[in-house]
Write an enzyme that holds these catalytic residues in place. Structure first.
Site, PDB file in Angstrom:
ATOM      1  N   ASN A 279       0.813  -1.218   0.000  1.00  0.00           N
ATOM      2  CA  ASN A 279       0.000   0.000   0.000  1.00  0.00           C
ATOM      3  C   ASN A 279       0.848   1.271   0.000  1.00  0.00           C
ATOM      4  O   ASN A 279       0.400   2.296  -0.508  1.00  0.00           O
ATOM      5  CB  ASN A 279      -0.923  -0.033   1.243  1.00  0.00           C
ATOM      6  N   ALA A 280       2.068   1.205   0.565  1.00  0.00           N
ATOM      7  CA  ALA A 280       2.899   2.416   0.676  1.00  0.00           C
ATOM      8  C   ALA A 280       3.027   3.061  -0.698  1.00  0.00           C
ATOM      9  O   ALA A 280       3.257   2.376  -1.697  1.00  0.00           O
ATOM     10  CB  ALA A 280       4.280   2.062   1.226  1.00  0.00           C
ATOM     11  N   GLY A 281       2.848   4.362  -0.737  1.00  0.00           N
ATOM     12  CA  GLY A 281       2.950   5.037  -2.032  1.00  0.00           C
ATOM     13  C   GLY A 281       3.102   6.528  -1.841  1.00  0.00           C
ATOM     14  O   GLY A 281       2.763   7.074  -0.786  1.00  0.00           O
ATOM     15  N   LYS A 286       4.452  17.067 -10.770  1.00  0.00           N
ATOM     16  CA  LYS A 286       4.971  18.195 -11.569  1.00  0.00           C
ATOM     17  C   LYS A 286       4.803  17.780 -13.025  1.00  0.00           C
ATOM     18  O   LYS A 286       4.960  16.592 -13.349  1.00  0.00           O
ATOM     19  CB  LYS A 286       6.474  18.409 -11.335  1.00  0.00           C
ATOM     20  N   ALA A 289       8.184  18.576 -17.881  1.00  0.00           N
ATOM     21  CA  ALA A 289       9.280  19.506 -18.177  1.00  0.00           C
ATOM     22  C   ALA A 289       9.789  20.200 -16.908  1.00  0.00           C
ATOM     23  O   ALA A 289      10.888  20.738 -16.894  1.00  0.00           O
ATOM     24  CB  ALA A 289       8.817  20.539 -19.196  1.00  0.00           C
ATOM     25  N   ASN A 338      -2.981  11.535 -15.697  1.00  0.00           N
ATOM     26  CA  ASN A 338      -3.340  12.781 -15.032  1.00  0.00           C
ATOM     27  C   ASN A 338      -2.264  13.822 -15.290  1.00  0.00           C
ATOM     28  O   ASN A 338      -1.079  13.481 -15.255  1.00  0.00           O
ATOM     29  CB  ASN A 338      -3.400  12.514 -13.516  1.00  0.00           C
ATOM     30  N   TYR A 344       3.816   9.188 -11.333  1.00  0.00           N
ATOM     31  CA  TYR A 344       2.877   8.432 -10.494  1.00  0.00           C
ATOM     32  C   TYR A 344       2.046   7.470 -11.348  1.00  0.00           C
ATOM     33  O   TYR A 344       1.909   6.286 -11.036  1.00  0.00           O
ATOM     34  CB  TYR A 344       1.981   9.425  -9.758  1.00  0.00           C
ATOM     35  N   LYS A 348       1.813   3.420 -11.287  1.00  0.00           N
ATOM     36  CA  LYS A 348       0.574   2.730 -10.931  1.00  0.00           C
ATOM     37  C   LYS A 348       0.063   1.826 -12.061  1.00  0.00           C
ATOM     38  O   LYS A 348      -0.554   0.798 -11.797  1.00  0.00           O
ATOM     39  CB  LYS A 348      -0.495   3.749 -10.519  1.00  0.00           C
ATOM     40  N   THR A 379      -8.229  11.269   2.089  1.00  0.00           N
ATOM     41  CA  THR A 379      -7.057  11.038   2.953  1.00  0.00           C
ATOM     42  C   THR A 379      -6.183  12.292   2.956  1.00  0.00           C
ATOM     43  O   THR A 379      -6.458  13.254   2.237  1.00  0.00           O
ATOM     44  CB  THR A 379      -6.176   9.884   2.427  1.00  0.00           C
TER      45      THR A 379
END
Ligand code: NAD
Length: 438
Positions: A279-281, A286, A289, A338, A344, A348, A379
């Site tokens: 679960n750690a993430g 940013k 670029a 995103n 990220y 994922k 969260t």
């Protein structure tokens, strides 16, 4: 500025304005409170349903009856396994054009079909695939009343391999899961213990100090598991607090450290590990670029590289139990992408790809590996998102609200059960049917 807008938004005046504009407050979602059976209310069944479905419902302690025209229900099952031709799809119309108005708010609808990959003819495969589009659309239509609609694909017939999924999807444990398909295979499963599904199991949860990880630790403990909670040394106090709530063991280490796998093995004291939750993430957002190199490295190393190398090391040293359950937390950002999250999202979707490939390596064993893709969950991670973006993220799903850490935790507990051995390589979205990547 952002907090001023936020205060105004949630003030009486702000909420009054929204209501005048036709924006309705979201429906309160019922959540699991330890009830046995998990599904208390009578489930309506569309005719004709297989005898085997009734047997599985009985196994879960669920009352059911053929849908009565003059009654409203909190749950409805449509068994589509016998459909063969596109003309047969009309039975969906015949049933749901009536049943849709006979469901109470927050009711659960479950459609069960045959896995299109396992059908005898191309036509039947197309009919079973049609269930997917039907389910997703119906979930969007009925989401206004927070009615859930999910799809379960079985191998050929409904057997006890489907019991844990049916029980989960019809219960308040699946409080933020709608519009989703799940596939169960024919792997034989252990008989379920619905009261304490994880009794006697040891579960290691990474990132357990706070947020979703802390909720996972508490939920697995509630279901009977002994918890080893892992987090970075800087989070030691919070981790100790969470572990004292669950009578668990705290393990302070960074999962990216060279000795992480070795330290985990030592903490296991030679006992096999039954459940491992990656679960750690972290997010390090940013646009590409402007992204410093260490932002890229951190997201990839923590979210993707560390879970894979810990798994490899534990497997090599024989530390996984024969029927181990590994559950990785992915994200809908890994599905939809995103702005500002190339690192990220890559990590994922990488973890989702890893789960899919690793599940094939384990398909002839009793071990399973599955992934969960949370959507917008309330969260500390999502609290950091600027207000307007956060409010949009929270609302842009069929249930018009954010999920809770417990909702992800319930999905983890579902995959972790011995009775869920027929689920392997799945990616379950716990996102209220977010429009992102839908
Ligand atoms: P969080 O930031 O509240 O908690 C993450 C935990 O992981 C923290 O306790 C942190 O100390 C720990 N951690 C970070 N790096 C670590 C490392 N190197 N070694 C050990 N522990 C480490 O986040 P959260 O919102 O609870 O998210 C939990 C998981 O769910 C993450 O994988 C996240 O990507 C995923 N997720 C969250 C959301 C959401 O809406 N909150 C949505 C999709 C996915």
């Amino acid at each position: 500025m952002s907090s001023m807008i936020e205060r105004l938004f949630y003030s009486k005046v702000g909420q009054g304005l929204l209501s005048a504009m036709g924006v309705k407050p979201p429906v309160d979602l019922p959540r699991f409170a330890g009830e046995i059976p998990w599904v208390k209310n009578t489930v309506a069944m569309a005719e004709p349903a297989q005898e085997s479905l009734a047997r599985v419902l009985h196994q879960c302690g669920i009352n059911h009856e053929v849908r009565q025209a003059d009654k409203k229900y909190d749950a409805h099952i449509f068994d589509a396994c016998q459909l063969q031709t596109s003309a047969d799809l009309k039975s969906l119309y015949d049933d749901f054009s009536k049943a849709a108005n006979a469901l109470n708010p927050t009711a659960k609808v479950l459609i069960i079909g045959r896995n299109p990959e396992r059908c005898d003819s191309a036509e039947q495969a197309s009919v079973m695939s049609a269930l997917n589009g039907f389910t997703r659309s119906l979930a969007k239509e009925l989401g206004r009343k927070a009615i859930y609609v999910n799809l379960l694909y079985v191998d050929q017939d409904i057997t006890d391999t489907a019991a844990s999924s049916i029980n989960f999807l019809l219960s308040a444990r699946a409080a933020y899961v709608t519009g989703q398909p799940l596939i169960v295979n024919q792997h034989s499963v252990e008989e379920a213990n619905w009261q304490q599904p994880l009794a006697g199991k040891t579960a290691l949860v990474t990132g357990a100090a706070q947020g979703i990880g802390a909720a996972i630790a508490k939920t697995l403990h509630r279901d009977g598991a002994h918890i080893i909670g892992l987090d970075i040394p800087q989070a030691e106090q919070a981790l100790e607090n969470t572990m004292s709530e669950v009578n668990g063991t705290a393990l302070c280490l960074d999962i990216t450290s060279d000795t992480a796998a070795e330290d985990i093995q030592q903490a296991l004291k030679g006992e096999p590990l039954d459940i491992l939750v990656h679960n750690a993430g972290v997010t390090r957002d940013k646009t590409i670029a402007r992204m410093p190199e260490h932002f890229w490295d951190m997201a990839i190393n923590i979210n993707l590289k560390a879970p894979m190398s810990i798994n490899q090391a534990l497997e090599k040293s024989g530390m996984f139990a024969e029927d181990a359950r590994v559950i990785c937390i992915s994200s809908i950002s890994g599905i939809a992408g995103n702005v500002g999250q190339t690192n990220y999202s890559a990590s994922k979707s990488g973890i989702a790809g890893y789960v899919s490939a690793q599940s094939k390596q384990w398909q002839n064993s009793n071990r399973t590996v599955n992934a969960i893709a949370p959507g917008f969950i309330e969260t500390q991670m999502t609290e950091q998102i600027p207000f307007m973006t956060r409010e949009m993220g929270r609302r842009m799903n069929s249930l018009s609200q954010g999920g809770k850490p417990e909702d992800v935790a319930e999905a983890v507990a579902f995959f972790a059960q011995p009775a869920s051995g027929s689920l392997n390589g799945q990616l379950l979205r716990v996102c209220g049917q977010s429009l992102l990547g839908a």
